[in-house]
Design a protein around this motif. Structure first.
Motif, PDB file in Angstrom:
ATOM      1  N   LEU A 133       0.744  -1.216  -0.170  1.00  0.00           N
ATOM      2  CA  LEU A 133      -0.120   0.010   0.074  1.00  0.00           C
ATOM      3  C   LEU A 133       0.695   1.250   0.076  1.00  0.00           C
ATOM      4  N   PHE A 134       1.952   1.272   0.930  1.00  0.00           N
ATOM      5  CA  PHE A 134       2.517   2.437   0.853  1.00  0.00           C
ATOM      6  C   PHE A 134       3.391   2.917  -0.283  1.00  0.00           C
ATOM      7  N   ASN A 135       3.658   1.652  -1.157  1.00  0.00           N
ATOM      8  CA  ASN A 135       4.316   1.833  -2.498  1.00  0.00           C
ATOM      9  C   ASN A 135       3.347   1.884  -3.248  1.00  0.00           C
ATOM     10  N   ASN A 136       2.144   2.106  -3.259  1.00  0.00           N
ATOM     11  CA  ASN A 136       1.079   2.384  -4.113  1.00  0.00           C
ATOM     12  C   ASN A 136       1.305   1.170  -5.406  1.00  0.00           C
ATOM     13  N   VAL A 137       1.305   0.061  -4.986  1.00  0.00           N
ATOM     14  CA  VAL A 137       1.387  -1.119  -5.836  1.00  0.00           C
ATOM     15  C   VAL A 137      -0.051  -1.630  -6.469  1.00  0.00           C
ATOM     16  N   THR A 138      -0.258  -1.596  -7.734  1.00  0.00           N
ATOM     17  CA  THR A 138      -1.414  -2.528  -8.156  1.00  0.00           C
ATOM     18  C   THR A 138      -1.200  -3.720  -8.416  1.00  0.00           C
ATOM     19  N   LEU A 139      -2.296  -4.643  -7.690  1.00  0.00           N
ATOM     20  CA  LEU A 139      -2.396  -5.963  -7.934  1.00  0.00           C
ATOM     21  C   LEU A 139      -3.477  -6.156  -9.040  1.00  0.00           C
ATOM     22  N   ARG A 140      -2.901  -6.806 -10.089  1.00  0.00           N
ATOM     23  CA  ARG A 140      -3.860  -7.038 -11.101  1.00  0.00           C
ATOM     24  C   ARG A 140      -3.867  -8.739 -11.204  1.00  0.00           C
ATOM     25  N   LEU A 141      -5.079  -9.358 -11.106  1.00  0.00           N
ATOM     26  CA  LEU A 141      -5.233 -10.919 -11.083  1.00  0.00           C
ATOM     27  C   LEU A 141      -5.870 -11.129 -12.723  1.00  0.00           C
ATOM     28  N   LEU A 142      -5.407 -12.040 -13.146  1.00  0.00           N
ATOM     29  CA  LEU A 142      -5.606 -12.453 -14.533  1.00  0.00           C
ATOM     30  C   LEU A 142      -6.338 -14.015 -14.568  1.00  0.00           C
ATOM     31  N   GLY A 143      -7.677 -13.872 -15.240  1.00  0.00           N
ATOM     32  CA  GLY A 143      -8.193 -15.149 -15.546  1.00  0.00           C
ATOM     33  C   GLY A 143      -8.575 -15.154 -17.125  1.00  0.00           C
ATOM     34  N   SER A 144      -8.009 -15.880 -17.705  1.00  0.00           N
ATOM     35  CA  SER A 144      -7.889 -15.657 -19.134  1.00  0.00           C
ATOM     36  C   SER A 144      -9.243 -16.064 -19.966  1.00  0.00           C
ATOM     37  N   ASP A 145     -10.082 -16.909 -19.335  1.00  0.00           N
ATOM     38  CA  ASP A 145     -11.367 -17.118 -20.130  1.00  0.00           C
ATOM     39  C   ASP A 145     -12.262 -15.551 -19.836  1.00  0.00           C
ATOM     40  N   ASP A 146     -12.052 -14.938 -19.122  1.00  0.00           N
ATOM     41  CA  ASP A 146     -12.924 -13.753 -18.787  1.00  0.00           C
ATOM     42  C   ASP A 146     -12.175 -12.427 -19.153  1.00  0.00           C
ATOM     43  N   PHE A 147     -11.167 -12.534 -19.822  1.00  0.00           N
ATOM     44  CA  PHE A 147     -10.587 -11.208 -20.412  1.00  0.00           C
ATOM     45  C   PHE A 147     -11.575 -10.376 -21.249  1.00  0.00           C
ATOM     46  N   PRO A 148     -11.671  -9.259 -21.363  1.00  0.00           N
ATOM     47  CA  PRO A 148     -12.347  -8.497 -22.154  1.00  0.00           C
ATOM     48  C   PRO A 148     -12.160  -8.850 -23.924  1.00  0.00           C
ATOM     49  N   ALA A 149     -13.493  -9.158 -24.466  1.00  0.00           N
ATOM     50  CA  ALA A 149     -13.373  -9.339 -25.624  1.00  0.00           C
ATOM     51  C   ALA A 149     -12.206  -8.489 -26.621  1.00  0.00           C
ATOM     52  N   GLU A 150     -12.320  -7.458 -26.612  1.00  0.00           N
ATOM     53  CA  GLU A 150     -10.986  -6.392 -27.416  1.00  0.00           C
ATOM     54  C   GLU A 150      -9.988  -6.576 -26.641  1.00  0.00           C
ATOM     55  N   ALA A 151      -9.527  -7.001 -25.646  1.00  0.00           N
ATOM     56  CA  ALA A 151      -8.399  -7.246 -25.048  1.00  0.00           C
ATOM     57  C   ALA A 151      -7.916  -8.735 -25.556  1.00  0.00           C
ATOM     58  N   LYS A 152      -8.731  -9.628 -25.954  1.00  0.00           N
ATOM     59  CA  LYS A 152      -8.323 -10.779 -26.523  1.00  0.00           C
ATOM     60  C   LYS A 152      -8.116 -10.514 -28.107  1.00  0.00           C
ATOM     61  N   ARG A 153      -8.684  -9.840 -28.681  1.00  0.00           N
ATOM     62  CA  ARG A 153      -8.483  -9.330 -30.139  1.00  0.00           C
ATOM     63  C   ARG A 153      -7.319  -8.692 -30.222  1.00  0.00           C
ATOM     64  N   GLN A 154      -7.010  -7.799 -29.459  1.00  0.00           N
ATOM     65  CA  GLN A 154      -5.630  -7.017 -29.436  1.00  0.00           C
ATOM     66  C   GLN A 154      -4.308  -8.012 -29.285  1.00  0.00           C
ATOM     67  N   ALA A 155      -4.601  -8.838 -28.401  1.00  0.00           N
ATOM     68  CA  ALA A 155      -3.478  -9.945 -28.015  1.00  0.00           C
ATOM     69  C   ALA A 155      -3.352 -10.764 -29.250  1.00  0.00           C
ATOM     70  N   ALA A 156      -4.257 -11.412 -29.795  1.00  0.00           N
ATOM     71  CA  ALA A 156      -4.158 -12.121 -31.240  1.00  0.00           C
ATOM     72  C   ALA A 156      -3.527 -11.163 -32.349  1.00  0.00           C
ATOM     73  N   ARG A 157      -3.927 -10.209 -32.376  1.00  0.00           N
ATOM     74  CA  ARG A 157      -3.055  -9.106 -33.486  1.00  0.00           C
ATOM     75  C   ARG A 157      -1.672  -9.164 -33.107  1.00  0.00           C
ATOM     76  N   ASP A 158      -1.441  -8.846 -31.747  1.00  0.00           N
ATOM     77  CA  ASP A 158       0.039  -8.475 -31.509  1.00  0.00           C
ATOM     78  C   ASP A 158       0.804  -9.812 -31.402  1.00  0.00           C
ATOM     79  N   LEU A 159      -0.026 -10.886 -30.936  1.00  0.00           N
ATOM     80  CA  LEU A 159       0.876 -12.034 -31.004  1.00  0.00           C
ATOM     81  C   LEU A 159       1.519 -12.580 -32.361  1.00  0.00           C
ATOM     82  N   THR A 160       0.273 -12.563 -33.249  1.00  0.00           N
ATOM     83  CA  THR A 160       0.579 -12.836 -34.622  1.00  0.00           C
ATOM     84  C   THR A 160       1.696 -12.054 -35.252  1.00  0.00           C
ATOM     85  N   SER A 161       1.570 -10.771 -35.073  1.00  0.00           N
ATOM     86  CA  SER A 161       2.538  -9.765 -35.605  1.00  0.00           C
ATOM     87  C   SER A 161       4.036  -9.900 -35.152  1.00  0.00           C
ATOM     88  N   ALA A 162       4.140 -10.304 -33.678  1.00  0.00           N
ATOM     89  CA  ALA A 162       5.330 -10.396 -33.080  1.00  0.00           C
ATOM     90  C   ALA A 162       5.968 -11.836 -33.703  1.00  0.00           C
TER      91      ALA A 162
END
Length: 326
Positions: free
Chosen positions: A257-286
């Motif tokens: 808390l004092f370090n103002n750290v953000t904790l992000r938890l990741l459950g892949s089935d429920d990522f936003p649809a646009e996040a999945k689409r962008q990931a697919a584009r970037d993964l293919t490009s990379a």
């Protein structure tokens, strides 16, 4: 079609079946993919085992969400130009009964991503769950160009892709491995600083590469590494966790808390649809420019799918793949 399925949860050798099932037909907005290689993820075997008390979501399940193959039929609203395209598939068994452990799988049009001709099916079948999880972990909180990214478990399936994506995105990448003997397996072209967690002072070793701390942490085991993450995080850093080894994970709450750290938890089935689409584009490009590689472990024929699941459950390095007969 030849497929593998289970009608009840349990050990792989007891519940997985291989035999003939009706060929699926694509509905509106869907494509059918003739699968060549199916990727096996820990999530697939956890669903089969009934991990965390999960029940059968459908009466029959064809496992696996990831694959590579060729589109051979399309449903209403999908252009005929897709027929014959080589693709990589994600999310085939995400809130759906029938995945990729079969000669054919039917998925939404956007979940069959064109695979450049110079990339192999093995890579394509390895981009889905681990690649999209890695992409979300690295980029969900903005670009990483010029930032310092720590990847815990950098030799793992998600970790290795996260390191490569972060490097592709312009970050300085620091990676950890469990034992000193694993350091030789880390690619110095991707990871600028590698640290073994069994060393005398891993926090000091990480700080040697990032004196002002790291801006992002890609975390494979929050329960094991929370104190280390806090020790090396820059003010305002993000810890993006996709795994833990203790269901009720303890955290150094006040220091974070004092370090103002953000904790992000990741459950892949429920990522936003646009996040999945962008990931697919970037993964293919990379991947297309050679920025992504995947270490292949063992390959099993579909008739030996139980051993593939047992190999994943046993752990170890390398992507486990199932070859589907033509």
């Amino acid at each position: 079609m030849i497929a593998s399925w289970y009608d009840e949860q349990g050990p792989a050798a007891d519940v997985l079946r291989v035999g003939e099932l009706p060929d699926p037909r694509p509905g509106a907005g869907e494509v059918r993919v003739r699968v060549t290689v199916s990727g096996v993820n820990p999530g697939d075997t956890k669903k089969r085992r009934g991990w965390l008390g999960s029940s059968m979501p459908y009466r029959r399940v064809i496992p696996h969400s990831d694959a590579a193959g060729v589109v051979d039929a399309v449903g209403d609203g999908v252009g005929e130009h897709r027929i014959g395209q080589r693709v990589w598939v994600y999310g085939a068994q995400s809130y759906r009964a029938f995945g990729t452990a079969a000669q054919y799988t039917v998925v939404p049009d956007e979940s069959a991503v064109p695979l450049p001709d110079h990339l192999g099916d093995e890579l394509g079948a390895s981009l889905g769950i681990p690649g999209i999880t890695a992409h979300r972990a690295v980029f969900a909180d903005g670009p990483v160009d010029g930032r310092r990214v720590l990847v815990q478990g950098v030799l793992g399936g998600v970790g290795s892709l996260a390191a490569q994506l972060a490097r592709w995105g312009g970050a300085t990448v620091i990676g950890t491995v469990r034992r000193g003997g694993d350091l030789d397996h880390v690619d110095p072209a991707v990871v600028q600083g590698a640290v073994a967690l069994d060393s005398d002072d891993p926090a000091a070793a990480i700080r040697a590469y990032a004196p002002d701390g790291v801006h992002r942490v890609i975390e494979v085991s929050l329960s094991a590494n929370a104190d280390l993450d806090n020790a090396v995080a820059a003010p305002g850093a993000v810890v993006a966790a996709y795994g833990t080894h203790t269901d009720r994970t303890e955290l150094p709450f006040w220091p974070l808390l004092f370090n103002n750290v953000t904790l992000r938890l990741l459950g892949s089935d429920d990522f936003p649809a646009e996040a999945k689409r962008q990931a697919a584009r970037d993964l293919t490009s990379a991947a297309a420019v050679g920025a992504l590689t995947v270490e292949t472990g063992e390959r099993f024929p579909l008739t030996d799918i139980a051993r593939a699941h047992e190999r994943v459950d046993a752990g170890g390095r390398g992507r486990v793949l199932v070859t589907v007969p033509r």
